[in-house]
Write a protein that holds these residues in place. Structure first.
Motif, PDB file in Angstrom:
ATOM      1  N   THR A   1       2.530  -2.490  -0.441  1.00 25.53           N
ATOM      2  CA  THR A   1       1.548  -2.912  -1.445  1.00 25.53           C
ATOM      3  C   THR A   1       0.293  -3.472  -0.789  1.00 25.53           C
ATOM      4  O   THR A   1      -0.836  -3.155  -1.189  1.00 25.53           O
ATOM      5  CB  THR A   1       2.170  -3.972  -2.373  1.00 25.53           C
ATOM      6  OG1 THR A   1       3.339  -3.424  -2.976  1.00 25.53           O
ATOM      7  CG2 THR A   1       1.199  -4.393  -3.458  1.00 25.53           C
TER       8      THR A   1
ATOM      9  N   PHE B   1      -1.607  -0.531   0.794  1.00 29.90           N
ATOM     10  CA  PHE B   1      -2.252   0.284  -0.237  1.00 29.90           C
ATOM     11  C   PHE B   1      -3.499  -0.414  -0.767  1.00 29.90           C
ATOM     12  O   PHE B   1      -4.570   0.208  -0.922  1.00 29.90           O
ATOM     13  CB  PHE B   1      -1.263   0.532  -1.381  1.00 29.90           C
ATOM     14  CG  PHE B   1      -1.637   1.646  -2.302  1.00 29.90           C
ATOM     15  CD1 PHE B   1      -1.067   2.900  -2.174  1.00 29.90           C
ATOM     16  CD2 PHE B   1      -2.573   1.448  -3.307  1.00 29.90           C
ATOM     17  CE1 PHE B   1      -1.415   3.936  -3.032  1.00 29.90           C
ATOM     18  CE2 PHE B   1      -2.925   2.473  -4.172  1.00 29.90           C
ATOM     19  CZ  PHE B   1      -2.351   3.728  -4.033  1.00 29.90           C
ATOM     20  N   ALA B   2      -3.378  -1.729  -1.043  1.00 26.96           N
ATOM     21  CA  ALA B   2      -4.526  -2.479  -1.575  1.00 26.96           C
ATOM     22  C   ALA B   2      -5.648  -2.565  -0.546  1.00 26.96           C
ATOM     23  O   ALA B   2      -6.837  -2.432  -0.887  1.00 26.96           O
ATOM     24  CB  ALA B   2      -4.079  -3.869  -1.995  1.00 26.96           C
TER      25      ALA B   2
ATOM     26  N   LYS C   1      -7.555   0.694  -0.520  1.00 30.84           N
ATOM     27  CA  LYS C   1      -8.394   0.855  -1.702  1.00 30.84           C
ATOM     28  C   LYS C   1      -9.612  -0.076  -1.665  1.00 30.84           C
ATOM     29  O   LYS C   1     -10.710   0.279  -2.157  1.00 30.84           O
ATOM     30  CB  LYS C   1      -7.573   0.578  -2.962  1.00 30.84           C
ATOM     31  CG  LYS C   1      -6.659   1.720  -3.366  1.00 30.84           C
ATOM     32  CD  LYS C   1      -7.483   2.935  -3.793  1.00 30.84           C
ATOM     33  CE  LYS C   1      -6.614   4.029  -4.369  1.00 30.84           C
ATOM     34  NZ  LYS C   1      -7.415   5.197  -4.821  1.00 30.84           N
TER      35      LYS C   1
ATOM     36  N   SER D   1      -7.440   9.477   0.141  1.00 32.66           N
ATOM     37  CA  SER D   1      -6.585   8.609  -0.674  1.00 32.66           C
ATOM     38  C   SER D   1      -5.437   8.092   0.194  1.00 32.66           C
ATOM     39  O   SER D   1      -5.135   8.673   1.247  1.00 32.66           O
ATOM     40  CB  SER D   1      -6.045   9.382  -1.869  1.00 32.66           C
ATOM     41  OG  SER D   1      -5.140  10.381  -1.437  1.00 32.66           O
TER      42      SER D   1
ATOM     43  N   ALA E   1       5.150  -2.486  -8.304  1.00 32.38           N
ATOM     44  CA  ALA E   1       3.719  -2.258  -8.101  1.00 32.38           C
ATOM     45  C   ALA E   1       3.466  -1.002  -7.275  1.00 32.38           C
ATOM     46  O   ALA E   1       2.648  -0.149  -7.657  1.00 32.38           O
ATOM     47  CB  ALA E   1       3.086  -3.473  -7.442  1.00 32.38           C
ATOM     48  N   ILE E   2       4.142  -0.876  -6.130  1.00 30.05           N
ATOM     49  CA  ILE E   2       3.869   0.268  -5.273  1.00 30.05           C
ATOM     50  C   ILE E   2       4.319   1.563  -5.942  1.00 30.05           C
ATOM     51  O   ILE E   2       3.686   2.624  -5.760  1.00 30.05           O
ATOM     52  CB  ILE E   2       4.547   0.090  -3.893  1.00 30.05           C
ATOM     53  CG1 ILE E   2       4.003   1.122  -2.899  1.00 30.05           C
ATOM     54  CG2 ILE E   2       6.050   0.151  -3.996  1.00 30.05           C
ATOM     55  CD1 ILE E   2       2.524   1.016  -2.632  1.00 30.05           C
TER      56      ILE E   2
ATOM     57  N   TRP F   1       1.492   2.373  -8.403  1.00 27.76           N
ATOM     58  CA  TRP F   1       0.257   2.789  -7.728  1.00 27.76           C
ATOM     59  C   TRP F   1       0.381   4.194  -7.162  1.00 27.76           C
ATOM     60  O   TRP F   1      -0.546   5.001  -7.283  1.00 27.76           O
ATOM     61  CB  TRP F   1      -0.098   1.803  -6.614  1.00 27.76           C
ATOM     62  CG  TRP F   1      -0.528   0.463  -7.121  1.00 27.76           C
ATOM     63  CD1 TRP F   1      -0.703   0.099  -8.419  1.00 27.76           C
ATOM     64  CD2 TRP F   1      -0.851  -0.686  -6.334  1.00 27.76           C
ATOM     65  NE1 TRP F   1      -1.104  -1.216  -8.506  1.00 27.76           N
ATOM     66  CE2 TRP F   1      -1.206  -1.725  -7.245  1.00 27.76           C
ATOM     67  CE3 TRP F   1      -0.857  -0.967  -4.970  1.00 27.76           C
ATOM     68  CZ2 TRP F   1      -1.571  -2.995  -6.814  1.00 27.76           C
ATOM     69  CZ3 TRP F   1      -1.221  -2.237  -4.549  1.00 27.76           C
ATOM     70  CH2 TRP F   1      -1.576  -3.236  -5.455  1.00 27.76           C
TER      71      TRP F   1
ATOM     72  N   ASN G   1       0.344   6.710 -10.040  1.00 27.89           N
ATOM     73  CA  ASN G   1      -1.004   6.893 -10.595  1.00 27.89           C
ATOM     74  C   ASN G   1      -1.916   7.647  -9.628  1.00 27.89           C
ATOM     75  O   ASN G   1      -2.792   8.412 -10.056  1.00 27.89           O
ATOM     76  CB  ASN G   1      -1.607   5.530 -10.913  1.00 27.89           C
ATOM     77  CG  ASN G   1      -2.952   5.636 -11.600  1.00 27.89           C
ATOM     78  OD1 ASN G   1      -3.035   5.931 -12.794  1.00 27.89           O
ATOM     79  ND2 ASN G   1      -4.029   5.398 -10.855  1.00 27.89           N
ATOM     80  N   GLU G   2      -1.686   7.464  -8.321  1.00 23.85           N
ATOM     81  CA  GLU G   2      -2.505   8.176  -7.335  1.00 23.85           C
ATOM     82  C   GLU G   2      -2.132   9.652  -7.304  1.00 23.85           C
ATOM     83  O   GLU G   2      -3.014  10.512  -7.115  1.00 23.85           O
ATOM     84  CB  GLU G   2      -2.301   7.548  -5.948  1.00 23.85           C
ATOM     85  CG  GLU G   2      -3.283   8.016  -4.897  1.00 23.85           C
ATOM     86  CD  GLU G   2      -4.675   7.448  -5.124  1.00 23.85           C
ATOM     87  OE1 GLU G   2      -5.641   8.069  -4.640  1.00 23.85           O
ATOM     88  OE2 GLU G   2      -4.799   6.384  -5.774  1.00 23.85           O
TER      89      GLU G   2
ATOM     90  N   LEU H   1      -6.100  -0.655 -13.432  1.00 21.83           N
ATOM     91  CA  LEU H   1      -5.926  -0.948 -12.028  1.00 21.83           C
ATOM     92  C   LEU H   1      -7.257  -1.443 -11.449  1.00 21.83           C
ATOM     93  O   LEU H   1      -8.340  -1.124 -11.950  1.00 21.83           O
ATOM     94  CB  LEU H   1      -5.457   0.304 -11.264  1.00 21.83           C
ATOM     95  CG  LEU H   1      -4.104   0.869 -11.740  1.00 21.83           C
ATOM     96  CD1 LEU H   1      -3.774   2.139 -10.978  1.00 21.83           C
ATOM     97  CD2 LEU H   1      -2.993  -0.157 -11.570  1.00 21.83           C
TER      98      LEU H   1
ATOM     99  N   TRP I   1      -9.040  -0.559  -9.085  1.00 24.74           N
ATOM    100  CA  TRP I   1      -9.886   0.428  -8.416  1.00 24.74           C
ATOM    101  C   TRP I   1      -9.980   1.700  -9.223  1.00 24.74           C
ATOM    102  O   TRP I   1      -9.188   2.003 -10.062  1.00 24.74           O
ATOM    103  CB  TRP I   1      -9.360   0.771  -7.017  1.00 24.74           C
ATOM    104  CG  TRP I   1      -7.880   0.862  -6.958  1.00 24.74           C
ATOM    105  CD1 TRP I   1      -7.078   1.877  -7.374  1.00 24.74           C
ATOM    106  CD2 TRP I   1      -7.004  -0.147  -6.481  1.00 24.74           C
ATOM    107  NE1 TRP I   1      -5.761   1.579  -7.179  1.00 24.74           N
ATOM    108  CE2 TRP I   1      -5.681   0.341  -6.617  1.00 24.74           C
ATOM    109  CE3 TRP I   1      -7.193  -1.422  -5.907  1.00 24.74           C
ATOM    110  CZ2 TRP I   1      -4.579  -0.410  -6.231  1.00 24.74           C
ATOM    111  CZ3 TRP I   1      -6.086  -2.134  -5.534  1.00 24.74           C
ATOM    112  CH2 TRP I   1      -4.801  -1.627  -5.701  1.00 24.74           C
TER     113      TRP I   1
END
Length: 260
Positions: A123, A126-127, A130, A159, A240-241, A244, A247-248, A258, A260
Motif C-alpha cells: 500500500t 502503491f501510494a 501515485k 502505472s 486497500a491494496i 487499488w 481499480n487500476e 480515490l 488520484w
C-alpha cells in the motif's frame, strides 16, 4: 424188556422247591462288573451325546466418551460498535477444533499477520508511486538496470502494475531472495537466536511460526494494544491494496473516490 421207572412224588416236589429257591436267590445277586473297555466306551458315547456348552459371549468394547475440546481463544477481535466482534468465529472454531488444533490456529494467525505486513508495504509503495515519490526523484541513481537500459523515470511514467511488469527478472529474483531470507530466519531462529541445538527447525514444529521475528532494535514494549493495532492496520491494508489494484486494472471497478 423195558424197565419201568417209578418216580417218587415226594422227591419231585422237593426238587422243584429247591429249584424255585435258587432262582429267587439269584435275583438278589449284584450284577457282575462290566469290562473296563466297555465302560470307557460307554462313557465316551455319553460324553459325545452331551451338547457342547456355548462359548461365552465376548464383552462388548467400551465406547470412549466423546472428547470435548476446549474453545481456543482468538486474539484480534474487531472492535465494533462499542464491543469486540469476532468476525469468522465459526471458521476459527472449525480450524482449531475440527480440522486442526491450537497450533493450527497459531499458524493461521501468523499467516494473517504476514499477509497484513506485506499488504502494508504494498500500500505504501502503491501510494508513493501515485504521489510521485519515486526513485527518479529521491535516488542519486538514474537507472534501475544499466544492462537492461531501464530508468527509474521510465517506471514512474507507467502505472504501478505496468511498472512491476517492467522490472527485469533479476530485480524480481532479488525481491524474492529478500523475502526468503526473512522466512528462513524465522524458521531457524527462536527468541531471536539461532536454534543450533534443535534437531527440527523451530519454524517446522507445532506452533513454531508466530510472526514474531524477535527483531526490535528500538526496544519498543510490545503490548496487546500494539499487537492489535498492527493486526487491524494489516487487515485494512489488504482491503486497500486489493481495491487499488482492481481499480487500476479495471477502471471504475471500485465505486469509491480515490486520491488520484
Amino acid at each position: 424188556s423195558n424197565r419201568l421207572v417209578h418216580y417218587n412224588p415226594f422227591t419231585m416236589k422237593l426238587s422243584l422247591s429247591i429249584l424255585a429257591l435258587a432262582t429267587a436267590a439269584n435275583a438278589f445277586v449284584a450284577p457282575a462288573n462290566k469290562p473296563a473297555g466297555m465302560a470307557l466306551r460307554m462313557s465316551e458315547e455319553a460324553a459325545e451325546a452331551e451338547p457342547e456348552p456355548e462359548p461365552a459371549a465376548e464383552p462388548e468394547p467400551e465406547v470412549p466418551l466423546m472428547q470435548i475440546k476446549e474453545k481456543v481463544p482468538c486474539f484480534g477481535a474487531t472492535p465494533l460498535l462499542g464491543g469486540e466482534k469476532f468476525i469468522g468465529e465459526n471458521y476459527w472454531d472449525k480450524i482449531t477444533l475440527e480440522w486442526g488444533s491450537e497450533a493450527t490456529g497459531q499458524f493461521v494467525q501468523a499467516a494473517e499477520l504476514k499477509h497484513g505486513r506485506s499488504a502494508m508495504i504494498a500500500t505504501v509503495g502503491f501510494a508513493f508511486h501515485k504521489l510521485g515519490l519515486t526513485f527518479n526523484n529521491i535516488s542519486p541513481h538514474e537507472y534501475l538496470s544499466v544492462t537492461q537500459g531501464i530508468k527509474f523515470a521510465d517506471l514512474q511514467a507507467m502505472s504501478p502494475i505496468d511498472a512491476i511488469h517492467a522490472v527485469p527478472p533479476e530485480g524480481l529474483a532479488q525481491m524474492f531472495a529478500a523475502i526468503g531470507i526473512v522466512e528462513i530466519f524465522e524458521l531457524t531462529h527462536k527468541n531471536g537466536k539461532l536454534a543450533e541445538d534443535e534437531t527440527v527447525a523451530p519454524g517446522l514444529q507445532p506452533g513454531g511460526l508466530t510472526g514474531d521475528l524477535g527483531w526490535n532494535p528500538l526496544q519498543i514494549k510490545v503490548t496487546d494494544r500494539r499487537r492489535l493495532v498492527e493486526l487491524q492496520n494489516g487487515r485494512a491494508a489488504m482491503f486497500a491494496i486489493s481495491a487499488w489494484v482492481a481499480n487500476e486494472a479495471v477502471s471504475g471497478s471500485v465505486p469509491l473516490p480515490l486520491p488520484w
